[in-house]
Design a protein around this motif. Structure first.
Motif, mmCIF file in Angstrom:
data_model
loop_
_atom_site.group_PDB
_atom_site.id
_atom_site.type_symbol
_atom_site.label_atom_id
_atom_site.label_comp_id
_atom_site.label_asym_id
_atom_site.label_seq_id
_atom_site.Cartn_x
_atom_site.Cartn_y
_atom_site.Cartn_z
ATOM 1 N N GLY A 132 8.577 35.659 -32.379
ATOM 2 C CA GLY A 132 9.463 34.570 -32.788
ATOM 3 C C GLY A 132 9.335 34.261 -34.262
ATOM 4 N N PHE A 133 8.102 34.266 -34.779
ATOM 5 C CA PHE A 133 7.882 34.041 -36.215
ATOM 6 C C PHE A 133 8.429 35.195 -37.033
ATOM 7 N N TYR A 134 8.108 36.408 -36.631
ATOM 8 C CA TYR A 134 8.531 37.572 -37.400
ATOM 9 C C TYR A 134 10.047 37.718 -37.443
ATOM 10 N N ALA A 135 10.713 37.299 -36.369
ATOM 11 C CA ALA A 135 12.171 37.442 -36.298
ATOM 12 C C ALA A 135 12.862 36.798 -37.483
ATOM 13 N N ASN A 136 12.333 35.680 -37.969
ATOM 14 C CA ASN A 136 12.968 34.979 -39.078
ATOM 15 C C ASN A 136 12.957 35.819 -40.349
ATOM 16 N N CYS A 137 11.876 36.536 -40.595
ATOM 17 C CA CYS A 137 11.804 37.408 -41.764
ATOM 18 C C CYS A 137 12.760 38.591 -41.616
ATOM 19 N N ALA A 138 12.767 39.205 -40.444
ATOM 20 C CA ALA A 138 13.623 40.366 -40.210
ATOM 21 C C ALA A 138 15.089 39.997 -40.324
ATOM 22 N N MET A 139 15.469 38.866 -39.733
ATOM 23 C CA MET A 139 16.866 38.447 -39.796
ATOM 24 C C MET A 139 17.294 38.152 -41.223
ATOM 25 N N ALA A 140 16.435 37.461 -41.976
ATOM 26 C CA ALA A 140 16.776 37.125 -43.358
ATOM 27 C C ALA A 140 17.055 38.373 -44.175
ATOM 28 N N TRP A 141 16.280 39.416 -43.977
ATOM 29 C CA TRP A 141 16.458 40.665 -44.732
ATOM 30 C C TRP A 141 17.707 41.429 -44.285
ATOM 31 N N VAL A 142 17.776 41.749 -43.007
ATOM 32 C CA VAL A 142 18.851 42.618 -42.513
ATOM 33 C C VAL A 142 20.213 41.961 -42.679
ATOM 34 N N VAL A 143 20.323 40.677 -42.361
ATOM 35 C CA VAL A 143 21.619 39.996 -42.471
ATOM 36 C C VAL A 143 22.037 39.882 -43.936
ATOM 37 N N THR A 144 21.090 39.676 -44.836
ATOM 38 C CA THR A 144 21.425 39.616 -46.265
ATOM 39 C C THR A 144 22.042 40.928 -46.739
ATOM 40 N N VAL A 145 21.436 42.057 -46.362
ATOM 41 C CA VAL A 145 21.970 43.363 -46.763
ATOM 42 C C VAL A 145 23.335 43.601 -46.124
ATOM 43 N N ALA A 146 23.460 43.285 -44.832
ATOM 44 C CA ALA A 146 24.741 43.472 -44.146
ATOM 45 C C ALA A 146 25.828 42.601 -44.770
ATOM 46 N N SER A 147 25.479 41.385 -45.159
ATOM 47 C CA SER A 147 26.436 40.487 -45.795
ATOM 48 C C SER A 147 26.896 41.043 -47.136
ATOM 49 N N ASP A 148 25.972 41.603 -47.888
ATOM 50 C CA ASP A 148 26.348 42.159 -49.192
ATOM 51 C C ASP A 148 27.299 43.342 -49.025
ATOM 52 N N ILE A 149 27.017 44.195 -48.029
ATOM 53 C CA ILE A 149 27.884 45.360 -47.806
ATOM 54 C C ILE A 149 29.265 44.918 -47.306
ATOM 55 N N ALA A 150 29.285 44.125 -46.263
ATOM 56 C CA ALA A 150 30.554 43.771 -45.615
ATOM 57 C C ALA A 150 31.402 42.831 -46.464
ATOM 58 N N ILE A 151 30.761 41.832 -47.072
ATOM 59 C CA ILE A 151 31.523 40.809 -47.801
ATOM 60 C C ILE A 151 31.615 41.136 -49.287
ATOM 61 N N ASN A 152 30.447 41.342 -49.933
ATOM 62 C CA ASN A 152 30.465 41.524 -51.386
ATOM 63 C C ASN A 152 31.048 42.860 -51.822
ATOM 64 N N LYS A 153 30.817 43.917 -51.010
ATOM 65 C CA LYS A 153 31.331 45.233 -51.386
ATOM 66 C C LYS A 153 32.781 45.435 -50.954
ATOM 67 N N TYR A 154 33.078 45.055 -49.717
ATOM 68 C CA TYR A 154 34.385 45.383 -49.155
ATOM 69 C C TYR A 154 35.422 44.257 -49.278
ATOM 70 N N LEU A 155 35.011 43.004 -49.134
ATOM 71 C CA LEU A 155 35.972 41.904 -49.195
ATOM 72 C C LEU A 155 36.130 41.370 -50.617
#
Length: 583
Positions: free
Chosen positions: A415-438
């Motif tokens: 449960g603790f580790y999930a917060n770190c993993a989500m912060a990293w992976v979602v940030t990268v996915a957001s940059d690709i999907a929104i910042n690169k493509y939109l």
């Protein structure tokens, strides 16, 4: 762009598919100018031993990627043979009840699939691992080091978890003490990880049919022979005893499952070896990327629900002493096997299943962890100790966790580790999907080479830190117990919104230090795949494919341009070979 086309040393691939043709052979001793013999040269040469190092620090060249899309996908999916899903499903089912746990699993699966898709596509399309993707997706050349540490942590946490499960099986079936089982589950992995993808692809393909048979048959038998177990399963309310759906319980269950979000990085360590996408293999290519990329979570969610189902069946049918082990996969499958066959055969098959599963996943954990540690260490120190050093480092940390009995604190740790993993992976996915493509602020083509990127890009780096810190604070109750279960929402929400906000605020200024790499050759072929044209690295005297190369800041003896691989640049301690920033 500089006019270097007349002097570029290009090694074009033979049209017959053999060795490069029409090019003079250059010995390494001749290719190395006096100024090129830096201390980092030995490190670069060491890292270039592909048979052992498996392209640890760089782009995976086409000349090495000889596997078909199906083999790569099967190899990648072999890495999800882990049994931790059965424990996770059992634990959250016992804690929060069947309905809440299933909703939590579904919520986590949707988030993981949505965020994993753009990452998997970039890995397969551009043949780079998640660290290299992260560098050019809002973090910068050194900024992604912190995400490598997050990923390396994932690999040794889950290695320890899987090793603990294997030790439980060895103790139950063979009477081996758990402390010795921990050591055995660690040492058995080392020889299997040495040769990287070449060995792992064979291991995963050969063992998958037996693994599937041992796992699917007993579950099918249980459903068919005990149909009433399905009703008992959905009626189970967990420790709370409360009936119906509770949003807080759903989010707590989802938080535990979301700790697996970093698994996409291990899938990508295989997907980077995908063959080029062409008109002929387009369908197979996409199926492999989707199935073995974000699609892993579909299989993971099924395993979590199955683990919960078996655990609840055991709790309902066995005495309290036996049900105390209902969250341990070896006891789960042993309990079902014993209803199908003699006790000695049931025990044998349960142990075989556990051992096969743990070897399949822990070779991946050890392999991916070694890549992450090596990459970070080399960038920070400019020296390359070798991937195998960090195989041992990762396994030692995992062994310490096993001996500390981390299995007893599984929900809290994940449960603790999930917060770190989500912060990293979602940030990268957001940059690709929104910042690169939109928004089209972030460069669409991922950049990973030193000198082309700023050291740190606040768009991704700050977004990840803020989302991780706030969600962890929520997880530990800093904002009150009423908000505490919703830390995953904070982690995902902030990591999704902050990258576009910071990209707009900074106007994309910190993505590229240079837009021109000094090479007047196309980066991609006619199908949009990374080019396989080869250039000579003047530091190592070796040939590297175009996407891996930049012009060196050091010209040749007659003033001609020279070229350097990302591998050699990563170990250049002087910085004298790095191109200056563009104004």
């Amino acid at each position: 762009m500089t006019d270097d086309s007349k002097t570029t040393q290009v090694l074009e691939p033979s049209t017959a598919g053999g060795s490069p043709v029409g090019v003079a052979v250059v010995e390494p001793s001749e290719a190395l100018g006096a100024g090129s013999r830096t201390a980092g040269n030995a490190d670069a040469m060491s890292a270039a031993k592909e048979s052992l190092e498996d392209y640890t620090l760089r782009f995976a060249p086409r000349s090495y990627r000889k596997w078909g899309a199906g083999v790569v996908a099967t190899s990648a999916l072999g890495g999800i043979a882990y049994l931790a899903d059965f424990s996770i499903g059992a634990n959250i089912g016992i804690s929060y009840g069947t309905v809440n746990a299933i909703f939590g699993i579904v919520v986590a699966a949707v988030v993981i699939f949505a965020t994993g898709f753009p990452l998997a596509y970039y890995a397969a399309r551009y043949n780079i691992d998640l660290d290299l993707i992260t560098r050019g997706s809002g973090f910068g050349y050194y900024g992604s080091v912190v995400t490598n540490v997050i990923f390396a942590t994932f690999t040794f946490i889950f290695f320890a978890l899987e090793g603990s499960i294997m030790a439980q099986g060895l103790e139950l079936g063979l009477g081996i003490p758990q402390w010795l089982g921990y050591a055995a589950s660690t040492l058995i992995v080392i020889p299997l990880v040495i040769y990287g993808m070449k060995a792992l692809s064979k291991l995963q393909v050969w063992t998958t049919p037996l693994w599937l048979l041992l796992m699917v048959v007993p579950v099918g038998y249980l459903v068919i022979s005990h149909p009433d177990s399905i009703g008992e399963f959905f009626a189970f309310t967990g420790k709370s005893g409360a009936e119906g759906t509770n949003l807080a319980s759903v989010m707590l269950a989802a938080g535990v499952c979301l700790s697996l979000m970093a698994q996409i990085a291990e899938q990508i360590d295989y997907l980077r070896f995908m063959p080029p996408k062409t008109a002929e293999n387009r369908g197979a290519w996409w199926r492999a990327v989707i199935l073995a990329g974000p699609g892993w979570v579909i299989f993971g969610a099924i395993k979590q629900i199955v683990g919960m189902f078996i655990a609840i069946y055991l709790i309902a049918t066995l005495d309290p002493a036996a049900s105390a082990h209902a969250n341990e996969p070896v006891h789960q499958f042993l309990g079902v096997y014993q209803e199908m066959m003699p006790a000695w055969l049931a025990m044998t098959l349960a142990v075989v299943l556990v051992v096969i599963s743990q070897i399949k996943i822990n070779v991946t954990n050890a392999y991916s962890g070694s890549l992450a540690w090596t990459n970070s260490f080399t960038r920070i120190t400019k020296s390359y100790p070798g991937r195998m050093v960090f195989v041992v480092v990762n396994l030692v940390i995992a062994l310490v966790l096993m001996e500390a009995n981390m299995f007893e604190f599984l929900n809290t740790i994940l449960g603790f580790y999930a917060n770190c993993a989500m912060a990293w992976v979602v940030t990268v996915a957001s940059d690709i999907a929104i910042n690169k493509y939109l928004l089209k602020i972030s460069p669409k083509v991922p950049e990973f080479r030193r000198g082309m990127l700023y050291a740190v890009n606040p768009v991704g780096f700050v977004s990840m830190l803020v989302s991780a810190v706030i969600s962890i604070a929520v997880f530990f109750g800093a904002f009150g117990s009423a908000v505490q279960p919703y830390s995953p929402i904070f982690a995902v929400g902030l990591a999704l919104v902050l990258p576009p906000a910071l990209a707009v605020l900074t106007r994309g200024k910190y993505y590229l230090r240079r837009s021109d790499d000094g090479i007047d050759l196309p980066m991609f072929d006619a199908d949009g795949n990374p080019s396989d044209a080869k250039l000579l690295c003047h530091v190592t005297g070796l040939e590297f494919e175009r996407p891996d190369m930049v012009r060196s800041a050091q010209d040749g003896p007659d003033g001609e341009p020279q070229f350097i691989s990302s591998l050699a640049l990563s170990t250049d301690k002087s910085g004298g070979l790095v191109l200056p920033a563009q104004k």
